[in-house]
Design a protein around this motif. Structure first.
Motif, PDB file in Angstrom:
ATOM      1  N   GLU A  21       0.827  -1.211   0.000  1.00 19.41           N
ATOM      2  CA  GLU A  21       0.000   0.000   0.000  1.00 19.41           C
ATOM      3  C   GLU A  21       0.861   1.261   0.000  1.00 19.41           C
ATOM      4  O   GLU A  21       0.551   2.231  -0.691  1.00 19.41           O
ATOM      5  CB  GLU A  21      -0.953  -0.007   1.196  1.00 19.41           C
ATOM      6  N   SER A  22       1.946   1.221   0.736  1.00 16.16           N
ATOM      7  CA  SER A  22       2.867   2.358   0.756  1.00 16.16           C
ATOM      8  C   SER A  22       3.500   2.566  -0.617  1.00 16.16           C
ATOM      9  O   SER A  22       3.597   3.703  -1.110  1.00 16.16           O
ATOM     10  CB  SER A  22       3.944   2.128   1.810  1.00 16.16           C
ATOM     11  N   LYS A  23       3.908   1.468  -1.247  1.00 16.48           N
ATOM     12  CA  LYS A  23       4.483   1.553  -2.594  1.00 16.48           C
ATOM     13  C   LYS A  23       3.460   2.080  -3.591  1.00 16.48           C
ATOM     14  O   LYS A  23       3.799   2.823  -4.505  1.00 16.48           O
ATOM     15  CB  LYS A  23       5.001   0.185  -3.054  1.00 16.48           C
ATOM     16  N   MET A  24       2.205   1.685  -3.401  1.00 18.08           N
ATOM     17  CA  MET A  24       1.145   2.158  -4.286  1.00 18.08           C
ATOM     18  C   MET A  24       0.985   3.675  -4.166  1.00 18.08           C
ATOM     19  O   MET A  24       0.791   4.362  -5.167  1.00 18.08           O
ATOM     20  CB  MET A  24      -0.172   1.448  -3.976  1.00 18.08           C
ATOM     21  N   GLU A  25       1.075   4.174  -2.949  1.00 15.84           N
ATOM     22  CA  GLU A  25       0.952   5.613  -2.736  1.00 15.84           C
ATOM     23  C   GLU A  25       2.109   6.377  -3.375  1.00 15.84           C
ATOM     24  O   GLU A  25       1.904   7.414  -4.005  1.00 15.84           O
ATOM     25  CB  GLU A  25       0.893   5.928  -1.240  1.00 15.84           C
ATOM     26  N   THR A  26       3.307   5.851  -3.231  1.00 12.89           N
ATOM     27  CA  THR A  26       4.473   6.561  -3.765  1.00 12.89           C
ATOM     28  C   THR A  26       4.619   6.400  -5.272  1.00 12.89           C
ATOM     29  O   THR A  26       5.354   7.147  -5.897  1.00 12.89           O
ATOM     30  CB  THR A  26       5.779   6.097  -3.075  1.00 12.89           C
ATOM     31  N   ASN A  27       3.918   5.431  -5.840  1.00 10.75           N
ATOM     32  CA  ASN A  27       3.995   5.190  -7.291  1.00 10.75           C
ATOM     33  C   ASN A  27       2.645   5.394  -7.969  1.00 10.75           C
ATOM     34  O   ASN A  27       2.364   4.778  -9.000  1.00 10.75           O
ATOM     35  CB  ASN A  27       4.503   3.768  -7.562  1.00 10.75           C
ATOM     36  N   ALA A  28       1.830   6.249  -7.410  1.00 12.83           N
ATOM     37  CA  ALA A  28       0.475   6.458  -7.934  1.00 12.83           C
ATOM     38  C   ALA A  28       0.477   6.926  -9.384  1.00 12.83           C
ATOM     39  O   ALA A  28      -0.486   6.704 -10.110  1.00 12.83           O
ATOM     40  CB  ALA A  28      -0.265   7.460  -7.046  1.00 12.83           C
ATOM     41  N   ASP A  29       1.549   7.559  -9.823  1.00  6.54           N
ATOM     42  CA  ASP A  29       1.613   8.061 -11.193  1.00  6.54           C
ATOM     43  C   ASP A  29       2.205   7.049 -12.182  1.00  6.54           C
ATOM     44  O   ASP A  29       2.259   7.304 -13.374  1.00  6.54           O
ATOM     45  CB  ASP A  29       2.399   9.367 -11.244  1.00  6.54           C
ATOM     46  N   ASN A  30       2.642   5.902 -11.678  1.00  3.92           N
ATOM     47  CA  ASN A  30       3.202   4.855 -12.529  1.00  3.92           C
ATOM     48  C   ASN A  30       2.148   3.756 -12.704  1.00  3.92           C
ATOM     49  O   ASN A  30       2.047   2.828 -11.909  1.00  3.92           O
ATOM     50  CB  ASN A  30       4.476   4.297 -11.890  1.00  3.92           C
ATOM     51  N   TYR A  31       1.357   3.885 -13.772  1.00  5.06           N
ATOM     52  CA  TYR A  31       0.218   2.996 -13.979  1.00  5.06           C
ATOM     53  C   TYR A  31       0.627   1.525 -14.037  1.00  5.06           C
ATOM     54  O   TYR A  31      -0.034   0.678 -13.437  1.00  5.06           O
ATOM     55  CB  TYR A  31      -0.524   3.397 -15.265  1.00  5.06           C
ATOM     56  N   VAL A  32       1.676   1.208 -14.734  1.00  5.85           N
ATOM     57  CA  VAL A  32       2.100  -0.190 -14.880  1.00  5.85           C
ATOM     58  C   VAL A  32       2.498  -0.775 -13.523  1.00  5.85           C
ATOM     59  O   VAL A  32       2.037  -1.863 -13.135  1.00  5.85           O
ATOM     60  CB  VAL A  32       3.259  -0.314 -15.898  1.00  5.85           C
ATOM     61  N   MET A  33       3.311  -0.053 -12.789  1.00  3.94           N
ATOM     62  CA  MET A  33       3.729  -0.535 -11.470  1.00  3.94           C
ATOM     63  C   MET A  33       2.524  -0.628 -10.529  1.00  3.94           C
ATOM     64  O   MET A  33       2.396  -1.579  -9.756  1.00  3.94           O
ATOM     65  CB  MET A  33       4.798   0.361 -10.860  1.00  3.94           C
ATOM     66  N   LEU A  34       1.640   0.341 -10.608  1.00  2.00           N
ATOM     67  CA  LEU A  34       0.455   0.358  -9.763  1.00  2.00           C
ATOM     68  C   LEU A  34      -0.415  -0.869 -10.024  1.00  2.00           C
ATOM     69  O   LEU A  34      -0.913  -1.494  -9.083  1.00  2.00           O
ATOM     70  CB  LEU A  34      -0.337   1.639 -10.017  1.00  2.00           C
ATOM     71  N   GLN A  35      -0.559  -1.247 -11.273  1.00  2.00           N
ATOM     72  CA  GLN A  35      -1.337  -2.441 -11.616  1.00  2.00           C
ATOM     73  C   GLN A  35      -0.693  -3.704 -11.054  1.00  2.00           C
ATOM     74  O   GLN A  35      -1.372  -4.580 -10.517  1.00  2.00           O
ATOM     75  CB  GLN A  35      -1.492  -2.563 -13.139  1.00  2.00           C
ATOM     76  N   ASP A  36       0.622  -3.803 -11.159  1.00  4.35           N
ATOM     77  CA  ASP A  36       1.338  -4.963 -10.615  1.00  4.35           C
ATOM     78  C   ASP A  36       1.183  -5.031  -9.096  1.00  4.35           C
ATOM     79  O   ASP A  36       0.945  -6.105  -8.530  1.00  4.35           O
ATOM     80  CB  ASP A  36       2.820  -4.902 -10.981  1.00  4.35           C
ATOM     81  N   LEU A  37       1.320  -3.892  -8.447  1.00  7.24           N
ATOM     82  CA  LEU A  37       1.173  -3.857  -6.996  1.00  7.24           C
ATOM     83  C   LEU A  37      -0.247  -4.199  -6.571  1.00  7.24           C
ATOM     84  O   LEU A  37      -0.451  -4.902  -5.575  1.00  7.24           O
ATOM     85  CB  LEU A  37       1.571  -2.471  -6.459  1.00  7.24           C
ATOM     86  N   LEU A  38      -1.207  -3.724  -7.327  1.00  4.16           N
ATOM     87  CA  LEU A  38      -2.601  -4.020  -7.018  1.00  4.16           C
ATOM     88  C   LEU A  38      -2.880  -5.516  -7.130  1.00  4.16           C
ATOM     89  O   LEU A  38      -3.540  -6.098  -6.265  1.00  4.16           O
ATOM     90  CB  LEU A  38      -3.528  -3.237  -7.948  1.00  4.16           C
ATOM     91  N   LYS A  39      -2.358  -6.151  -8.161  1.00  2.00           N
ATOM     92  CA  LYS A  39      -2.522  -7.603  -8.316  1.00  2.00           C
ATOM     93  C   LYS A  39      -1.884  -8.343  -7.145  1.00  2.00           C
ATOM     94  O   LYS A  39      -2.469  -9.281  -6.582  1.00  2.00           O
ATOM     95  CB  LYS A  39      -1.910  -8.076  -9.626  1.00  2.00           C
ATOM     96  N   GLU A  40      -0.685  -7.918  -6.777  1.00  2.52           N
ATOM     97  CA  GLU A  40       0.012  -8.552  -5.654  1.00  2.52           C
ATOM     98  C   GLU A  40      -0.781  -8.375  -4.358  1.00  2.52           C
ATOM     99  O   GLU A  40      -0.926  -9.307  -3.566  1.00  2.52           O
ATOM    100  CB  GLU A  40       1.408  -7.933  -5.512  1.00  2.52           C
ATOM    101  N   LYS A  41      -1.323  -7.179  -4.158  1.00  2.00           N
ATOM    102  CA  LYS A  41      -2.115  -6.908  -2.952  1.00  2.00           C
ATOM    103  C   LYS A  41      -3.380  -7.750  -2.932  1.00  2.00           C
ATOM    104  O   LYS A  41      -3.752  -8.284  -1.878  1.00  2.00           O
ATOM    105  CB  LYS A  41      -2.464  -5.425  -2.866  1.00  2.00           C
ATOM    106  N   GLU A  42      -4.047  -7.880  -4.054  1.00  2.00           N
ATOM    107  CA  GLU A  42      -5.266  -8.687  -4.120  1.00  2.00           C
ATOM    108  C   GLU A  42      -4.988 -10.143  -3.756  1.00  2.00           C
ATOM    109  O   GLU A  42      -5.766 -10.774  -3.041  1.00  2.00           O
ATOM    110  CB  GLU A  42      -5.889  -8.606  -5.506  1.00  2.00           C
ATOM    111  N   ILE A  43      -3.883 -10.663  -4.234  1.00  2.00           N
ATOM    112  CA  ILE A  43      -3.496 -12.040  -3.899  1.00  2.00           C
ATOM    113  C   ILE A  43      -3.252 -12.168  -2.400  1.00  2.00           C
ATOM    114  O   ILE A  43      -3.753 -13.090  -1.746  1.00  2.00           O
ATOM    115  CB  ILE A  43      -2.251 -12.472  -4.701  1.00  2.00           C
ATOM    116  N   LEU A  44      -2.487 -11.233  -1.852  1.00  2.00           N
ATOM    117  CA  LEU A  44      -2.205 -11.274  -0.419  1.00  2.00           C
ATOM    118  C   LEU A  44      -3.471 -11.092   0.413  1.00  2.00           C
ATOM    119  O   LEU A  44      -3.620 -11.730   1.459  1.00  2.00           O
ATOM    120  CB  LEU A  44      -1.172 -10.212  -0.041  1.00  2.00           C
ATOM    121  N   ASP A  45      -4.367 -10.224  -0.026  1.00  2.00           N
ATOM    122  CA  ASP A  45      -5.631 -10.032   0.695  1.00  2.00           C
ATOM    123  C   ASP A  45      -6.417 -11.335   0.766  1.00  2.00           C
ATOM    124  O   ASP A  45      -6.946 -11.688   1.821  1.00  2.00           O
ATOM    125  CB  ASP A  45      -6.488  -8.953   0.020  1.00  2.00           C
TER     126      ASP A  45
END
Length: 68
Positions: A21-45
């Motif tokens: 979540e912290s990485k998502m906040e700091t990379n909010a303008d990087n759509y590709v990275m944000l999508q990867d982080l979101l997928k990773e977070k969904e799996i962990l959730d």
């Protein structure tokens, strides 16, 4: 053994989610990275929800055993 370790496993998973979540906040303008982080977070959730369910089950089991 699982019962003794599950609290630590849950804590580690929660910590990992906070880090993502912290990485998502700091990379909010990087759509590709944000999508990867979101997928990773969904799996962990999902995994965390399963661990909580397992934690509940194990605690109920221990309670039943100790009541006998």
């Amino acid at each position: 053994v699982e019962y003794e370790e599950i609290d630590d496993v849950i804590e580690d998973m929660e910590r990992s989610i906070r880090e993502i979540e912290s990485k998502m906040e700091t990379n909010a303008d990087n759509y590709v990275m944000l999508q990867d982080l979101l997928k990773e977070k969904e799996i962990l959730d999902r995994e965390l929800i399963n661990k909580y369910k397992r934690w509940d089950y194990l605690n109920e089991l221990v309670e039943k055993i100790t009541q006998q």
